[in-house]
Design an enzyme around this catalytic site. Structure first.
Site, PDB file in Angstrom:
ATOM      1  CE  LYS A   1      -3.915   1.986   2.608  1.00 21.58           C
ATOM      2  NZ  LYS A   1      -4.755   1.842   3.823  1.00 21.58           N
TER       3      LYS A   1
ATOM      4  CB  SER B   1      -8.007   3.612   2.729  1.00 17.96           C
ATOM      5  OG  SER B   1      -7.182   3.032   3.719  1.00 17.96           O
TER       6      SER B   1
ATOM      7  CB  SER C   1      -8.186   0.908   5.766  1.00 18.97           C
ATOM      8  OG  SER C   1      -8.839   2.152   5.743  1.00 18.97           O
TER       9      SER C   1
END
Lengths: 483, 475
Positions: free
Chosen positions: A68, A143, A167
């Site tokens: 990420k 996210s 997330s």
């Protein structure tokens, strides 16, 4: 050659070790998939032409992993999917990245995300939204949406995400993969660009609990560079795979099955319950009475911390700097132009909550409720070993559907947020499909530092189901599937 | 002026003497080139986390104990949020609600007690260097452990504020907590000052003063500000609650920001750090690390060495000199001789050196030889000073210097005789003056002998020989 989309990462690594596959075969297999599917999915922001090679060995050695884009890989760009950092390169290595390299993994790609992890749909990214491999018109959740989509589409065997309020788990649920948020303090946050420092935790996104356990083995552990990292030994999580679960008691919080839950999701969770019931696992209805305050509490604490954490993006030392004639203008222009609307919304909210005159009514009050939420879990865990809930109230929604309605977007995390407020471990795993063929996820919540029970239960469920083996039809490589 | 009473409280910031910074392992070294003692942590790069340096807690605790503070058994850090380019995170990790020390007091030598409101730990900011149309940022100082010591408004005039600062600095040096060098910025002081009509209980409106760079600056700024406020009040105008900057060139204060422009720092607990327990064992350890404080040293120097008055003041205010003195008298026990030489020629050398005492290299044992040889007559006033000047900053062996420079005093009559005879022969006027009863004339002749021997003659012996020779009329 084997169809690697049908294998979990651990088996691919084993095949490599036993020379049934070569490294080139594996990397070109995944490279092809990335080339073919990433352009339409937009899940990976950057695929490294020359991946950072690891040097150690482990059950997952030689495989590439997607990271990420809020975790620092030294020398690589790191943007948090924000314009304000679009040119920034990491000057140091996050502890988890060092650990992955020491375990022989290759750092292969940077994954898309909501800007600074603010969001539940990966639509706030400055690189544009990631699309759901199960339906390109739908969101992937967020996210850590880029990580979840890439794993779901088998562009890579696994990925790392970060979870502040859901997330990792919510996008895992919407993409049909396993997303694990470890206990707060289990994984070092050093090198993770902070959103809510007291809530953030890095975790794995995988296609199975087997890979999840092995990846946890690599990334967990105390780190002297992170004062909030727990001085507690890391067990061998793979030993919890496929164990006897009959003694485990699971709680079902009544508040999580009330209004707002889509019937299809509810049915799927009931399916999980009956599967476990067949394995002689006991279910007890429990109550987590402060659940209804979780979302409000989370948005005050998370945004307060975020408003302070994001102050460093000011155009002085790194990142975007807008043209200006004085200091005030430098700050104002840089931040106005650099941050997107959701980041600004959270900064406003957090700044307001911490302001003198409002501090006691918002921030202090939120801290008190946070303690009550934690106490709810403490008393529940006196009766049960784990808690089963839906991960998300719905399956993946349409891109754009909620972007103008932040409140309804915030409610996407209603089942995942309490876990972060209480610092507990939790995992989302695939447990069914809607009639539109969209994945549904179930969430298991554990006691602090008892990730093992979650792995036991999750792998037990995997043994008797094939939801996690389903590959989105859009990314089934026809050539491979006919071979 | 006389109708008003001045009320002053001081906020002192002092850098603690740790080798590394408070939240990372960068050195706290002062003189390095700009932006060399920095790392991702103190530069506030995205994703970094602070790790607390326990040494800073120990020193802060020592200061709190020296200032007779109560100690909070569990402390935590908070973030003080404000934007400024010398603060790379745009928040300072500080303490707000739960300072390490509180409710303390400092008893000044005058007997006046100044209450201490709080002592708390924080990180220092960097430095800005302003150029004509741009500014540079140096982050070397960022993250240096800083202690804020806040007094109650117990000071009643500028000179008392000066005394408080002087004594506080002395205490901090005694307990080895800080260098307290205002020029290096390791000690800084802001002041709050207000006036009220004599006899009134409640405080007047206070003004905060900043930018005083020396203790004298603090005194002059406070004197100025007291006068300014008295003037405003006498004209029946109101004092505004504001922050004013001292301008050392113009010798004036000028408004920096009003109360309305004051920052809202949005303090909240620093989530990246855990609470810190200040255990009894730590408190005990630091209590025993306090060492001797100025009052105790004063008493001991009087009792043990009979040193008093101005001499005592010099030792008490110069801990390095006092320590050196004690080392020397352990080796050469004649206190008076040692002290005379230290406070005389030795101190003169130090005062003439830019680096002050820190330049001294001579060791006590080597130094004690100078005093001993002087007392034995092997060195005279001039040669002793010369030997000192050659050894004080080098620690070169005294015997070797005397040997090399041929500085041994000539105390041998045979060696001196020729010089004595010469001096008499060349100065008939002095002889006749002496014979007329002018005793000073002999001093002149001794001087001549000293000159001829390049200062090596034993002046006592030279005088005896001169007197004997002139009276005997044997030349």
């Amino acid at each position: 050659m084997l169809d690697l989309t049908q294998l979990n990462a651990k088996d691919i690594a084993l095949a490599l070790k036993e020379a049934k596959l070569t490294k080139d075969e594996v990397s070109s297999f995944f490279k092809k998939r990335i080339d073919e599917f990433n352009p339409s999915l937009n899940s990976l922001i950057e695929v490294f032409k020359e991946p950072d090679k690891g040097e150690g060995s482990s059950a997952l050695a030689s495989l590439g992993i997607a990271i990420k884009d809020n975790i620092c890989i030294k020398g690589r760009k790191i943007t948090c999917a924000s314009k304000i950092l679009s040119s920034h390169r990491a000057v140091y290595e996050a502890t988890v990245i060092s650990k992955l390299k020491q375990a022989g993994l290759e750092i292969a790609a940077r994954a898309n995300m909501d800007e600074f992890a603010f969001g539940s749909s990966t639509e706030t990214s400055c690189y544009g939204p990631t699309k759901n491999p199960w339906d390109l018109e739908r969101v992937v959740g967020g996210s850590s949406g880029g990580s979840a989509a890439a794993v779901s589409a088998r562009l890579l065997p696994f990925a790392l995400g970060s979870d502040t309020g859901g997330s990792i788990r919510q996008p895992a649920s919407l993409c049909g993969v396993v997303g694990f948020k470890p206990t707060y303090g289990r994984v070092s946050r050093y090198g993770l660009i902070a959103f809510g420092s007291s809530l953030d935790q890095i975790g794995p996104i995988t296609t199975s609990f087997i890979d999840c356990a092995h990846l946890l083995n690599i990334i967990c552990g105390h780190d002297a560079k992170d004062s909030t990292s727990a001085k507690i030994d890391t067990p061998d999580f793979s030993k919890s795979l496929n164990c006897d679960c009959s003694q485990i008691k699971i709680g079902l919080p009544k508040e999580y099955f009330a209004k707002g839950l889509e019937p299809e999701v509810k049915t799927a969770i009931e399916g999980v319950k009956s599967y476990f019931a067949n394995k002689k696992i006991k279910f007890i209805e429990i109550s987590l009475p402060h659940t209804e305050y979780a979302v409000a509490t989370y948005y005050i604490i998370g945004s307060s911390e975020a408003s302070s954490n994001l102050q460093r993006f000011d155009g002085i030392r790194y990142g975007l700097r807008s043209g200006c004639s004085n200091l005030e203008e430098l700050y104002t222009k840089t931040r106005s132009q650099g941050f997107g609307p959701e980041a600004k919304r959270r900064i406003f909210l957090g700044t307001y909550s911490l302001s003198s005159g409002y501090y006691d009514a918002y921030y202090v009050q939120a801290l008190k409720v946070r303690r009550l939420i934690k106490e709810d879990f403490d008393s529940a865990f006196k009766e049960v070993d784990a808690i089963l809930t839906p991960t998300s109230p719905s399956t993946a929604f349409k891109i754009g559907e909620k972007t103008n309605d932040p409140l309804s977007m915030y409610l996407s995390d209603i089942y995942t947020i309490s876990v972060n407020l209480a610092g507990l471990p939790a995992v989302s795993f695939p447990c069914g499909f809607s009639k539109n063929n969209l994945p549904i996820g179930a969430q298991l919540i554990g006691k602090a530092f008892d990730e093992e029970t979650l792995i036991k239960l999750g792998s037990c469920f995997e043994e008797g189901s094939d939801y996690h083996k389903q590959i989105p039809p859009l990314v089934v490589n026809k050539k491979n599937s006919h071979e | 002026m006389s109708n008003f009473e001045t009320v002053i409280g001081l906020e002192v910031h002092t850098q603690l003497n740790t080798e590394s910074k408070i939240f990372c392992s960068c050195p706290t070294e002062f003189q390095s080139p700009p932006n060399t003692n920095i790392c991702p942590v103190c530069c506030g790069y995205p994703g970094v986390l602070p790790v607390f340096n326990i040494k800073a807690l120990k020193l802060a605790l020592r200061v709190s104990l020296a200032l007779n503070c109560k100690i909070n058994p569990s402390i935590y850090f908070e973030r003080k949020n404000y934007f400024y380019p010398d603060l790379p995170k745009n928040y300072q990790i500080s303490q707000y609600k739960m300072p390490l020390g509180y409710n303390g007091a400092l008893l000044l030598p005058s007997g006046k007690k100044i209450r201490i409101n709080r002592v708390h730990l924080e990180e220092d900011a960097g430095k800005l260097i302003h150029k004509e149309d741009y500014s540079l940022v140096d982050l070397n100082r960022t993250g240096t452990p800083l202690l804020e010591i806040v007094s109650e408004p117990d000071l009643s005039d500028a000179s008392q504020a000066f005394d408080y600062l002087t004594y506080l600095k002395l205490i901090l040096q005694y307990i080895r907590a800080s260098d307290c060098d205002m020029e290096k910025g390791s000690l800084r002081c802001d002041a709050n000052i207000s006036l009220r009509p004599k006899g009134q209980k409640e405080l007047g409106t206070k003004v905060e003063l900043k930018n005083m760079n020396t203790f004298k600056g603090v005194r002059v700024a406070l004197e100025y500000e007291a006068k300014r406020q008295a003037h405003v009040l006498k004209n029946n105008q109101k004092i505004n609650q504001e922050t004013r900057l001292w301008d050392p060139a113009k010798l004036k204060t000028a408004i920096m920001r009003t109360k309305e422009e004051a920052h809202d720092y949005r303090y909240f607990p620093e989530p990246d750090l855990l609470n810190i327990t200040v255990g009894d064992d730590l408190i005990k350890a630091e209590s025993s690390n306090l060492g001797e404080l100025p009052l105790a040293k004063s008493k001991r120097f009087l009792d043990d060495y009979g040193i008093s008055g101005k001499e005592l003041d010099i030792y008490i205010s110069n801990i390095n000199l006092a320590d050196f003195f004690e080392e020397v008298v352990k080796i050469y026990t004649k206190v008076k001789e040692v002290s005379n030489f230290l406070l005389g020629p030795f101190l003169e050398q130090i005062n003439n050196n830019k680096e002050g005492f820190s330049a001294v290299k001579i060791e006590a044992e080597n130094f004690s030889k100078i005093v001993k040889y002087f007392s034995q007559g092997r060195l005279n006033n001039l040669t002793a000073k010369k030997v000192l000047s050659l050894s004080i900053f080098t620690n070169e062996d005294i015997d070797e210097i005397i040997d090399r420079e041929k500085l041994t005093q000539v105390s041998n009559e045979d060696e001196l005789l020729a010089f004595v005879s010469e001096a008499i022969k060349e100065n008939p006027k002095a002889i006749s003056e002496f014979n007329e009863g002018k005793q000073q004339a002999i001093q002149f002749l001794v001087g001549q002998v000293m000159r001829k021997t390049k200062g090596k003659a034993n002046p006592k012996l030279a005088r005896q020989m001169l007197e004997k020779t002139i009276k005997g009329g044997s030349v």
